[in-house]
Design a protein around this motif. Structure first.
Motif, PDB file in Angstrom:
ATOM      1  N   LEU A  57      21.878  45.901  -1.261  1.00  0.00           N
ATOM      2  CA  LEU A  57      23.014  46.201  -2.134  1.00  0.00           C
ATOM      3  C   LEU A  57      22.565  46.779  -3.478  1.00  0.00           C
ATOM      4  CD1 LEU A  57      25.328  43.135  -1.469  1.00  0.00           C
ATOM      5  CD2 LEU A  57      25.744  45.502  -0.848  1.00  0.00           C
ATOM      6  N   PRO A  82      23.747  48.053   4.249  1.00  0.00           N
ATOM      7  CA  PRO A  82      24.186  46.655   4.289  1.00  0.00           C
ATOM      8  C   PRO A  82      24.856  46.330   5.618  1.00  0.00           C
ATOM      9  CG  PRO A  82      24.801  47.664   2.226  1.00  0.00           C
ATOM     10  CD  PRO A  82      24.222  48.749   3.059  1.00  0.00           C
ATOM     11  N   SER A  83      25.557  47.299   6.187  1.00  0.00           N
ATOM     12  CA  SER A  83      26.264  46.939   7.408  1.00  0.00           C
ATOM     13  C   SER A  83      25.289  46.773   8.577  1.00  0.00           C
ATOM     14  CB  SER A  83      27.370  47.942   7.726  1.00  0.00           C
ATOM     15  OG  SER A  83      26.838  49.130   8.189  1.00  0.00           O
ATOM     16  N   VAL A  86      24.256  43.245   8.205  1.00  0.00           N
ATOM     17  CA  VAL A  86      25.257  42.284   8.647  1.00  0.00           C
ATOM     18  C   VAL A  86      25.255  42.214  10.167  1.00  0.00           C
ATOM     19  CG1 VAL A  86      27.707  41.750   8.704  1.00  0.00           C
ATOM     20  CG2 VAL A  86      26.663  42.540   6.595  1.00  0.00           C
ATOM     21  N   VAL A  91      23.840  38.151   5.632  1.00  0.00           N
ATOM     22  CA  VAL A  91      24.986  38.436   4.788  1.00  0.00           C
ATOM     23  C   VAL A  91      24.757  37.830   3.414  1.00  0.00           C
ATOM     24  CG1 VAL A  91      26.295  36.397   5.498  1.00  0.00           C
ATOM     25  CG2 VAL A  91      27.504  38.400   4.659  1.00  0.00           C
ATOM     26  N   MET A  94      27.989  37.345  -2.908  1.00  0.00           N
ATOM     27  CA  MET A  94      27.593  37.897  -4.202  1.00  0.00           C
ATOM     28  C   MET A  94      27.926  36.957  -5.346  1.00  0.00           C
ATOM     29  SD  MET A  94      28.138  41.901  -4.105  1.00  0.00           S
ATOM     30  CE  MET A  94      29.858  41.934  -3.878  1.00  0.00           C
ATOM     31  N   PHE A 100      38.431  40.490  -2.642  1.00  0.00           N
ATOM     32  CA  PHE A 100      39.274  41.688  -2.640  1.00  0.00           C
ATOM     33  C   PHE A 100      40.579  41.329  -3.314  1.00  0.00           C
ATOM     34  CE2 PHE A 100      36.736  42.184   1.361  1.00  0.00           C
ATOM     35  CZ  PHE A 100      35.822  43.048   0.787  1.00  0.00           C
ATOM     36  N   TYR A 114      35.094  41.786  10.018  1.00  0.00           N
ATOM     37  CA  TYR A 114      35.156  43.186  10.443  1.00  0.00           C
ATOM     38  C   TYR A 114      34.170  43.517  11.560  1.00  0.00           C
ATOM     39  CZ  TYR A 114      35.047  48.235  10.327  1.00  0.00           C
ATOM     40  OH  TYR A 114      35.098  49.560  10.681  1.00  0.00           O
ATOM     41  N   THR A 115      32.965  42.974  11.441  1.00  0.00           N
ATOM     42  CA  THR A 115      31.947  43.326  12.431  1.00  0.00           C
ATOM     43  C   THR A 115      32.100  42.536  13.731  1.00  0.00           C
ATOM     44  OG1 THR A 115      30.527  41.738  11.330  1.00  0.00           O
ATOM     45  CG2 THR A 115      30.169  44.051  10.806  1.00  0.00           C
ATOM     46  N   THR A 163      31.397  36.411   9.145  1.00  0.00           N
ATOM     47  CA  THR A 163      30.575  37.414   9.844  1.00  0.00           C
ATOM     48  C   THR A 163      29.658  36.754  10.866  1.00  0.00           C
ATOM     49  OG1 THR A 163      28.761  37.270   8.276  1.00  0.00           O
ATOM     50  CG2 THR A 163      30.479  38.864   7.787  1.00  0.00           C
TER      51      THR A 163
ATOM     52  N   VAL E  97      28.884  55.330  -4.855  1.00  0.00           N
ATOM     53  CA  VAL E  97      29.431  53.994  -4.630  1.00  0.00           C
ATOM     54  C   VAL E  97      29.488  53.255  -5.956  1.00  0.00           C
ATOM     55  CG1 VAL E  97      29.039  51.821  -3.445  1.00  0.00           C
ATOM     56  CG2 VAL E  97      28.388  53.948  -2.367  1.00  0.00           C
ATOM     57  N   ASN E  98      30.595  52.555  -6.187  1.00  0.00           N
ATOM     58  CA  ASN E  98      30.612  51.655  -7.325  1.00  0.00           C
ATOM     59  C   ASN E  98      30.708  52.353  -8.674  1.00  0.00           C
ATOM     60  OD1 ASN E  98      30.779  48.981  -7.788  1.00  0.00           O
ATOM     61  ND2 ASN E  98      28.594  48.659  -8.104  1.00  0.00           N
ATOM     62  N   ASP E 188      39.405  47.857  -2.773  1.00  0.00           N
ATOM     63  CA  ASP E 188      39.331  46.862  -3.835  1.00  0.00           C
ATOM     64  C   ASP E 188      37.933  46.725  -4.426  1.00  0.00           C
ATOM     65  OD1 ASP E 188      41.771  45.988  -4.435  1.00  0.00           O
ATOM     66  OD2 ASP E 188      41.782  44.271  -3.093  1.00  0.00           O
ATOM     67  N   ASP E 189      36.936  46.692  -3.595  1.00  0.00           N
ATOM     68  CA  ASP E 189      35.600  46.408  -4.091  1.00  0.00           C
ATOM     69  C   ASP E 189      34.575  46.955  -3.112  1.00  0.00           C
ATOM     70  OD1 ASP E 189      33.192  45.249  -4.894  1.00  0.00           O
ATOM     71  OD2 ASP E 189      34.216  43.503  -5.738  1.00  0.00           O
ATOM     72  N   GLN E 191      31.380  47.194  -3.234  1.00  0.00           N
ATOM     73  CA  GLN E 191      30.168  46.424  -2.992  1.00  0.00           C
ATOM     74  C   GLN E 191      30.434  45.222  -2.124  1.00  0.00           C
ATOM     75  OE1 GLN E 191      28.387  45.502  -6.763  1.00  0.00           O
ATOM     76  NE2 GLN E 191      26.420  45.981  -5.840  1.00  0.00           N
ATOM     77  N   ALA E 192      31.523  44.530  -2.436  1.00  0.00           N
ATOM     78  CA  ALA E 192      31.824  43.343  -1.648  1.00  0.00           C
ATOM     79  C   ALA E 192      32.096  43.755  -0.203  1.00  0.00           C
ATOM     80  CB  ALA E 192      33.026  42.633  -2.236  1.00  0.00           C
ATOM     81  N   ALA E 193      32.769  44.868  -0.038  1.00  0.00           N
ATOM     82  CA  ALA E 193      33.041  45.321   1.321  1.00  0.00           C
ATOM     83  C   ALA E 193      31.736  45.591   2.050  1.00  0.00           C
ATOM     84  CB  ALA E 193      33.898  46.579   1.288  1.00  0.00           C
ATOM     85  N   GLN E 194      30.828  46.221   1.340  1.00  0.00           N
ATOM     86  CA  GLN E 194      29.522  46.477   1.929  1.00  0.00           C
ATOM     87  C   GLN E 194      28.841  45.174   2.299  1.00  0.00           C
ATOM     88  OE1 GLN E 194      27.494  48.839  -1.068  1.00  0.00           O
ATOM     89  NE2 GLN E 194      26.782  50.144   0.591  1.00  0.00           N
ATOM     90  N   SER E 195      28.951  44.210   1.408  1.00  0.00           N
ATOM     91  CA  SER E 195      28.195  42.982   1.597  1.00  0.00           C
ATOM     92  C   SER E 195      28.636  42.233   2.844  1.00  0.00           C
ATOM     93  CB  SER E 195      28.321  42.082   0.373  1.00  0.00           C
ATOM     94  OG  SER E 195      29.531  41.367   0.434  1.00  0.00           O
ATOM     95  N   ILE E 196      29.857  42.454   3.305  1.00  0.00           N
ATOM     96  CA  ILE E 196      30.242  41.755   4.525  1.00  0.00           C
ATOM     97  C   ILE E 196      30.206  42.695   5.720  1.00  0.00           C
ATOM     98  CG2 ILE E 196      31.598  39.913   3.511  1.00  0.00           C
ATOM     99  CD1 ILE E 196      34.051  41.725   4.061  1.00  0.00           C
ATOM    100  N   GLY E 197      29.507  43.799   5.543  1.00  0.00           N
ATOM    101  CA  GLY E 197      29.204  44.614   6.707  1.00  0.00           C
ATOM    102  C   GLY E 197      30.219  45.675   7.046  1.00  0.00           C
ATOM    103  N   ILE E 198      31.142  45.946   6.152  1.00  0.00           N
ATOM    104  CA  ILE E 198      32.042  47.063   6.429  1.00  0.00           C
ATOM    105  C   ILE E 198      31.277  48.347   6.137  1.00  0.00           C
ATOM    106  CG2 ILE E 198      34.175  48.202   5.754  1.00  0.00           C
ATOM    107  CD1 ILE E 198      35.317  45.480   5.102  1.00  0.00           C
TER     108      ILE E 198
END
Ligand SMILES: Nc1ncnc2c1ncn2[C@@H]1O[C@H](COP(=O)(O)OP(=O)(O)OP(=O)(O)O)[C@@H](O)[C@H]1O
Ligand SMILES: Nc1ncnc2c1ncn2[C@@H]1O[C@H](COP(=O)(O)OP(=O)(O)OP(=O)(O)O)[C@@H](O)[C@H]1O
Ligand SMILES: [Mg+2]
Ligand SMILES: [Mg+2]
Lengths: 269, 358, 417, 284, 309
Positions: A57, A82-83, A86, A91, A94, A100, A114-115, A163, E97-98, E188-189, E191-198
């Protein structure tokens, strides 16, 4: 511990932000499978940066790993997205929540899935998270932005759990949580670790808690690892006691009574 | 090794609050200003003055104004062209309608009316934020386009809707040649740059930035949001208005509303973002970039084409210009989202550390 | 050392007006190529350089500054835009460079007594408006029949578009027709309301005073609101092929074109095809050679060259002339029909004769009708603007300009042609 | 441990920047300075606060604790005028308000820090703290633009004041760093500094020690106590670290689900059944 | 009265067309938080591709059928828009990004310039026609009630139907698919989206591709009404008040906003315009939107702007 067991192997990494700010100056650490490893250290030591480097990240923060390597189960991961990570079960939760804002709590959690493709699994996970954090269930239809700080923290952790991770990078999970909840969170960590064999790399300020739940600890200062050892070893180290646990001898000293003069940490120049 | 601030200790806060606390910077700037006043007039030719330097100076001035609003106060505005137009037409009207009106006063009155209009259009900013506000400021743009085309009074009933100003004269100085025009604009720019710099490093500047960065917190520490926003609109439109008047009076001589159209607004926004939001210096960098780049492109591309052996048509050049311009903007944003000014200061920081890395 | 005469070109090959700008510029360039192929201007080679303005005034000014000193100095500037004309009118006298605006530019600059350096040769927008109205009158059977008619002017909302208004208002007063005016905002793609208004008013004629994409949009909206196209009359900026080609509703639309009109059969076109295009040196596609706007470029270029030729006769045949000398040439143009025919402009344009007082020369125009594939002459009649109407308006406006600029009218001894 | 015990802070550098009120003397808890009466606050269906009343006395350290989402931050927001409560009133130094207005609150001398850092990210440390002084800066726009006499002098005077705060908070070497680049703990200090610059009568601190390690918490406590002791500033503190709360506060209010479930000295609260169940758990 | 109705219908129908362009904005903003100023350029680019290929294909391949040419050209243009989407992601968004709103906005302006240049140099800068066989002639209804009847436009009617269908389809896509949620999360975010693998990258390509498709449909409809030319990109400017009025993040908002703006500007131009000189509709639309914003700063249907400390 054989090499096979090491999930995460960080080897002498350097991280630079904005092309000029050198933050990590050669950090190495290993995380064995199925363990809870704590990463401790003062503000600005570089804990978050280390976790970001592992979970890829950094890019969004205009940072980059310039030296060293990071391996996940023997596979180099510095250049993965990052994906990808995951997908491989890593994971990060942060620092500072990052829920969100416009999504409801439940949508936040589902976004975490999502994954995952299996609907049954997703709803089972959701149930699990709600079991861990009943408070979230109560607020499931509120927009995340309007929940309290603690609720958001729970939401962020719950979202990561959605996840179905094998390695969780937890960044300051205790920050801003009520003592009971902190306890709960750490219990959940222990639970997941014990029952589901999830590996944790935990960056924490709350050294006391962290060392109680971790198996092994690394202490960072100014971008370097200055000390490491098994958790109970660290807990009994005099320096750690004084600087990170607030103990003087065997007594916890009241916050009301201390001198402004303090011994400097000897590993800081 | 040369760029060192070591040993330059500040003994008073006054010293620390200088515009350029580092001596090397201070001398460099003084040198630059002297160069601009003394040497440039000797070196540059007429084309450079009228086609590059004068537009550069005036657009820098306008960008300075936009930067105060957008960069410092965080209110994205896409209606800056409108405030330039108000400045130009107001200055024109004061000049032609009031006998014996001195040029300087007319230009400043352009700024004054732009301030009034700017504050009026600033009112929505008290409620509307961010991109919503940005789009809403376009209302000012289209309204001004319309008003100056359709209300004959503004153009002194000129049948064509185009107005002109001739014979610029300040006190007994007739501003005729390109060099004189250049110096005239330079004077304005220097004065306004210093004033703007003073403002942004004073209490009001901090209020603007506070509102930009976190308005709730700003309110809690006692900053009057309304005052901060409206004063940013006022100061910014004053400067933009004067720049507009100069653009009409000095650069074009005769103009129509299209000279201050939407493209101009975007151009100013470009300058500010490419140059660096919240940086006075950035306004100059950005203006230089935006003014010079198209000219350089249109002059070098044919030569490049010839090198590789085919004649590039004017149309192809101007299409290529569009593409390169667009690509460069994106490229700059990727390299440094905080603009050329940031790039500059990073460079300086490296220089400061040089030859030791980090 | 070969003598060269430099003709800078301010073109717009991109942007909203490019469809008109491209063939116009191509006509210019092809004609200069033709001149050189025919041996130059008494042996002096024509050189040119394009500078892209995108029809924007400030870029035009930059181009002017860039080109005015190049290649031994600019002979003249042709702005191809009313806005740029206004800006350069302020600058050119200082640099002693004439500004040619054949068919466009500011209408009052026909008055050479005030506008020493402007040459709206062969007609101004005012002339356009006047001839346009004369054509409408001819359709209803004479100027006196205009009484009580409803005429709507649909105009491009810019200095260009507004040039027509004083003439039409004057004419409305004289002939008692009812004039209403509807502005269309740049670039002119939004005309729904305008045409609803027209549908409501039901005028007898719509005068289309458009530019670029506004023209085709107008014709499409006319179709969409059911307004008969044969009641729409345009002017030359609304009368190029690109305005009507492929537009399903354009048949029957007519336009009054200040000279030239389209001229695919003229000698000069044949020459260009033979001496330029056949050698693979054509600037644009072959098909556009002879189209209306293309011909405008050709004629504009021809006028610029003939002025130089006239100047050479005074200042030295076969020599490069300066801008100031060229101005003398433009002021003493005398293009008789024979001369024009010899140059290949038979049935393309009619004679032009300028003087120090009259920088326009003449204002011949003909009406064309679009038949779906090409512009056809509506009739053989040549219209010419009624100078008794134009002159007072031009003079008033020019005097006002002079007063504002504190200029003196040229004295009689300075003005002897 | 008795809460009126003086703290030995003789070796603190004399923080001469706030007019010290009998520095070093035994702390005297004064009269009620802030009185919150029957506050209720709702967001749509969410009842953030229900009928809350409590008071704060001059010079005391008053803590508000409670589980996450209990409404602690909302309480501060009401006092600050960020939120407008539907019911109840707030009395500050004898003046009663139905709603607070942010600017007026600041002028009356209430400053605060924020739970989720609300610093001005684009500005340096010094500039951030200087914004706290804006309340006192009087020169008008024109004078500021010209930087003539009074404006320049004013700037220098306030800058001097701010430097004292910087010294006090021990962030000298970060003076001109953009705050965004500082580590979290230092940002918290800057946040405190900005509030201090307002020379507040009363300081509202929203979790000032979240995310800090023990050592840093010690520093922070020291600052808070110094401010409280030496300048007599009243402190309202929200904190989740019970060690800190119990050690340094004079009285504690406990909220749960928007309701008040306890109020009293640390010892009283610590032993309150409701509080233990709702918040502390049994390990404390 | 007849005239009023006529104006009303005209307004409603142009409103629907604005909605179509607005939809492109909303899609991208909703899902990536990018205010895509290049939407207008995309409309132009797509329309140019469509118009030119429909013209070129029969020449190159030597067939006659206009229908076939149109269909193939439409598909090609669609494919081109997806390539554009992919490139935009690869070369622009991925690296930003960001970043702040303003930075992203500028970047899309850069993209707009690039597309304008590329479109004109690749496809020409003339006026081209798209002829998908839409009837151009007006029809008159209610002729018995009002003298002259009420003018309706077949072309507009068809366009309205297409636009409505497309809007409905997209709304469903967003409400009913699981991707929809991920898309909103990204907005919305990052980085956070990235962090959960989207996978941000893939999501963006998809969204820009869909937006490109919407641009293509808008381009075809507008293009067949007005002709395809550089100025077509200015229709984006007419759609801006629509989205701020409707709310940047709301698909229904784009539609309702479109209708309000469409009707508002036509009525203002026809009833108010003649009194003050005409040509007022564009600023009137903006002022109208602005007035609405004063009462609802996030637009009629936009998500509430959240401020918490
Ligand atoms: N995006 C960034 N740009 C520049 N510098 C940064 C950035 N992020 C962090 N830093 C700097 O890197 C250093 C290490 O930061 P990091 O966030 O990793 O520390 P940390 O150990 O997590 O501290 P904390 O306990 O406060 O979270 C700090 O000095 C910080 O200022
Ligand atoms: N602006 C708002 N809109 C809607 N609900 C809100 C808003 N602000 C707070 N709330 C709600 O009010 C309740 C109290 O929130 P508050 O932030 O005051 O809790 P807190 O006690 O500070 O918790 P924490 O210790 O986690 O910070 C929460 O349930 C929260 O969701
Ligand atoms: Mg951290
Ligand atoms: Mg809180």
């Amino acid at each position: 511990m054989s090499n096979q067991d090491i999930v995460l192997d960080v080897n002498g990494i350097e991280v630079i932000y904005n092309h000029v700010i050198l933050v990590l100056k050669g950090v190495s650490l290993t995380v064995p499978a199925g363990r809870v490893v704590a990463l401790l250290g003062g503000n600005g030591a570089g804990k978050t940066t280390t976790l970001r480097a592992v979970s890829s990240l950094l890019k969004g923060e205009r940072g980059a790993v310039t030296k060293g390597s990071i391996e996940l189960r023997g596979e180099r991961i510095e250049n993965m997205t990052p994906s990808d990570l995951v997908q491989r079960g890593v994971v990060q939760v942060m620092e500072g929540r990052h829920c969100f804002a416009h999504l409801t709590i439940e949508e936040n959690l589902l976004a975490g899935a999502y994954t995952r493709r299996d609907r049954g699994e997703i709803s089972a996970n959701l149930e699990k998270v709600y079991n861990y954090f009943p408070r979230l269930k109560a607020r499931r239809t509120s927009q995340a932005a309007y929940t309290s700080g603690g609720e958001q923290q729970m939401c962020a952790i719950g979202r990561a759990l959605m996840t179905n991770p094998s390695v969780v990078l937890l960044d300051e999970p205790s920050m801003g949580l009520a003592p009971q909840i902190v306890e709960e969170v750490f219990e959940i960590v222990r639970d997941l670790n014990a029952k589901e064999n999830v590996t944790f790399l935990l960056a924490e300020q709350n050294t006391n808690m962290a060392l109680r739940y971790a198996d092994y600890g690394y202490i960072m200062e100014s971008g370097r690892i200055v000390m490491d050892g098994a958790a109970d070893e660290l807990r009994n180290n005099e320096d750690v006691k004084e600087f990170y646990l607030g103990m003087y001898g065997e007594e916890r000293k009241s916050y009301r009574n201390f001198k402004s003069y303090k011994r400097r940490k000897r590993w800081l120049t | 090794m040369f760029y060192r601030e070591n040993g330059q200790l500040k003994t008073s806060y006054q010293a620390d609050q200088q515009i350029f606390p580092i001596a090397q910077d201070r001398w460099a700037i003084i040198g630059l200003v002297l160069f601009a006043i003394v040497a440039v007039p000797l070196l540059a030719n007429e084309y450079t003055f009228s086609a590059i330097l004068i537009p550069f100076l005036i657009l820098s001035l306008a960008a300075l104004g936009v930067n105060i609003l957008v960069g410092y106060c965080g209110q994205i505005s896409m209606g800056s062209g409108a405030f330039m137009a108000v400045g130009a037409y107001a200055a024109y009207n004061t000049l032609v309608r009031i006998d014996g009106m001195p040029l300087l006063l007319a230009l400043l009155s352009g700024g004054f009316f732009a301030t009034v209009v700017g504050m009026f259009f600033g009112i929505p900013s008290l409620r509307v934020k961010g991109l919503y506000l940005a789009v809403a400021t376009l209302a000012a743009q289209f309204l001004s386009d319309w008003a100056f085309l359709r209300v004959p009074w503004f153009t002194n009933n000129s049948t064509s809707g185009s107005v002109m100003v001739s014979e610029l004269q300040m006190f007994s100085w007739r501003i005729d040649t390109a060099v004189e025009k250049y110096l005239f604009c330079l004077g304005f720019l220097i004065v306004f740059a210093v004033l703007a710099k003073n403002l942004v490093r004073s209490a009001i500047g901090r209020e603007w930035m506070a509102v930009r960065d976190m308005d709730v917190a700003a309110a809690v520490i006692g900053i009057r949001i309304t005052y901060a926003k409206l004063s940013a609109f006022a100061v910014s439109s004053f400067i933009i208005g004067v720049a507009g008047a100069l653009w009409g009076f000095v650069h074009l001589g005769a103009w129509e509303p299209a000279a201050f159209g939407l493209d101009r607004s975007f151009q100013l926004l470009f300058i500010v973002i490419i140059g660096g939001m919240g940086s006075i210096m950035g306004s100059f960098f950005g203006a230089a970039f935006i003014v010079i780049l198209p000219i350089v492109l249109s002059q070098t591309l044919p030569a490049l084409g010839n090198l590789v052996g085919f004649e590039v048509s004017t149309a192809a050049i101007s299409h290529a210009e569009f593409m390169i311009f667009g690509a460069l903007i994106v490229w700059f944003l990727i390299v440094e989202p905080h603009g050329l000014a940031k790039l500059w200061s990073t460079g300086k920081q490296k220089l400061r550390l040089w030859p030791f890395p980090h | 050392q070969e003598q060269e005469q430099f003709f800078p070109l301010l073109v717009f090959r991109t942007g909203p007006y490019a469809p008109s700008g491209v063939p116009w510029a191509n006509g210019f360039v092809d004609y200069y190529k033709l001149v050189n192929a025919r041996g130059g201007i008494n042996g002096v080679k024509a050189v040119w350089e394009e500078c892209e303005t995108s029809y924007a005034t400030d870029r035009g000014v930059e181009c002017y500054e860039r080109l005015k000193g190049k290649n031994g100095g600019a002979t003249l500037f042709q702005t191809m835009s009313t806005g740029i004309t206004f800006a350069l009118t302020e600058k050119a006298p200082g640099d002693k460079i004439p500004i040619l605006t054949p068919g466009y530019g500011r209408s009052d600059s026909a008055d050479g007594g005030v506008f020493e350096w402007n040459f709206p040769l062969t007609g101004t927008h005012a002339a356009s408006a006047d001839t346009q109205l004369q054509y409408v009158a001819s359709l209803v059977g004479g100027l006196d029949k205009l009484q009580g008619k409803k005429i709507t002017l649909l105009y491009h909302d810019s200095p260009y578009g507004k040039e027509a208004i004083p003439i039409l208002q004057k004419r409305a007063e004289m002939h008692g027709f009812d004039l209403s005016m509807i502005p269309v905002t740049h670039p002119g793609v939004e005309q729904k309301s305008a045409w609803l208004q027209i549908r409501q008013n039901r005028p007898d004629f719509v005068l289309l005073w458009g530019w670029g994409v506004m023209n085709s949009t107008a014709l499409k909206e006319a179709q969409a609101t059911g307004f008969p196209r044969d009641k729409i009359v345009g002017v030359w900026p609304s009368g190029s092929e690109s305005d009507v080609k492929g537009i399903s509703g354009a048949e029957g639309y007519s336009a009054v074109l200040l000279q030239p009109g389209s001229g695919p059969d003229s000698q000069v076109v044949k020459d260009i095809l033979e001496l330029v295009h056949a050698k693979g040196e054509g600037t644009g596609p072959k098909e556009e050679v002879g189209e209306a706007v293309y011909m405008r470029g050709v004629v504009n270029a021809m006028l610029s060259v003939e002025g130089v030729r006239a100047a050479q006769e005074k200042f030295g045949v076969g020599k490069t002339v300066t801008g100031e000398q060229a101005r003398w040439g433009y002021e003493h143009l005398d293009l008789t029909q024979e001369k024009l025919d010899a140059l290949g402009f038979h049935d393309v344009m009619r004679e032009v004769k300028t003087s120090c007082a009259d920088h326009m020369g003449s204002s011949w125009a003909r009406a064309y009708v679009w038949d779906g594939t090409r512009w056809k002459l509506a009739s053989d009649t040549w219209f010419q603007a009624d100078m008794s109407i134009l002159d007072p308006l031009v003079k008033t406006s020019a005097d006002a300009y002079a007063a504002e600029k504190k200029l003196e009218r040229r004295r009689a001894d300075d003005c002897q042609s | 441990m008795s809460y009126i015990n003086p703290v030995n802070c003789a070796d603190r550098p004399a923080g001469a920047f706030l007019a010290p009120q009998e520095a070093g003397q035994t702390k005297k808890i004064g009269d009620v300075i802030l009185d919150v009466r029957n506050i209720s606050l709702r967001f749509g269906g969410v009842k953030a606060l229900t009928d809350i009343s409590f008071d704060v006395r001059e010079h005391e350290v008053r803590s508000i604790i409670g589980p996450n989402g209990a409404g602690k931050s909302s309480m501060l927001n009401c006092i600050n005028g960020v939120y407008a409560q539907q019911e109840g009133s707030i009395t500050f130094r004898g003046r009663t308000f139905k709603h607070m207005n942010s600017r007026a609150v600041a002028e009356m001398g209430i400053a605060r820090t924020f739970q989720n850092l609300a610093l001005f990210k684009g500005m340096s440390v010094i500039e951030n703290i200087m914004t706290g002084r804006n309340l006192f800066m009087k020169s008008n726009l024109l004078l500021q633009a010209l930087r003539l006499g009074p404006a320049g002098r004013e700037e220098v005077r306030h800058r001097e004041f701010v430097e004292h705060i910087v010294d006090f908070l021990e962030i000298q070497q970060h003076r001109s760093t953009p705050v965004g680049q500082l580590p979290y703990g230092l940002q918290k200090r800057v946040d405190l500094g900005r509030a201090l610059a307002m020379e507040p009568k009363m300081l509202l601190l929203d979790e000032p020690m979240a995310g800090m390690n023990v050592e840093e918490k010690q520093d922070m406590c020291r600052f808070i106590l110094d401010i409280n002791d030496e300048f007599g500033t009243t402190v309202v503190l929200i904190e989740h670290d019970m060690g800190v709360v119990m050690d340094i506060s004079d009285r504690v209010v406990v909220l749960d689900y928007g309701k008040k479930i306890g109020d009293g000295t640390p010892d009283e609260v610590r032993n309150n059944e409701d509080v233990i169940n709702a918040y502390l758990g049994n390990s404390h | 009265m007849g005239f009023f109705l006529e104006a009303l219908f005209a307004g409603l129908m142009s409103g629907v067309l604005y909605s179509l362009v607005a939809l492109g904005f909303v899609l991208i903003f909703k899902t990536s938080g990018v205010f895509n100023f290049a939407q207008g350029a995309m409309v132009l680019f797509a329309a140019l591709a469509m118009a030119r290929f429909a013209e070129w294909l029969p020449q190159w391949l030597g067939f006659e059928s206009a229908l076939l040419a149109n269909i193939v050209a439409f598909l090609i243009a669609g494919a081109i828009m997806c390539v554009v989407a992919w490139l935009v992601e690869l070369l622009v968004l991925r690296h930003l990004v960001n970043q702040s709103d303003a930075t992203l906005l500028m970047a899309t302006l850069g993209v707009a310039y690039f597309l304008d240049g590329l479109g004109q140099s690749g496809f020409g800068s003339g006026i081209y026609t798209i002829d998908v066989g839409m009837p151009k002639d007006p029809i008159f209804v209610l002729e018995s009630v009002f003298p002259g009847g009420i003018l309706l436009n077949k072309e507009d009617l068809i366009a309205t139907v297409i636009a409505t269908a497309l809007v409905g389809l997209l709304t469903l896509f967003f409400m009913k698919t699981t991707t929809g949620r991920a898309l909103r999360a990204v907005a919305d975010d990052h980085q956070a989206a990235q962090s959960i693998g989207i996978p941000l990258n893939r999501i963006w390509v998809i969204v820009w591709c869909v937006a490109g498709g919407v641009a293509l449909v808008a381009g075809v409809i507008w293009g067949s009404k007005l002709g395809v030319q550089f100025s077509l990109s200015t229709v984006a400017l007419r759609a801006l008040p629509v989205i701020i009025l409707g709310g940047l993040t709301s698909i229904p908002g784009a539609i309702v906003g479109g209708l309000i703006i469409g009707v508002g500007e036509k009525l203002s131009e026809l009833y108010l315009g003649p009194l003050i000189g005409g040509g007022i509709e564009i600023w009137f639309a903006y002022v109208l939107a602005l007035v609405f914003l004063l009462f609802r700063p996030q637009g009629l249907f936009g998500e509430k702007i959240i401020d918490r400390v």
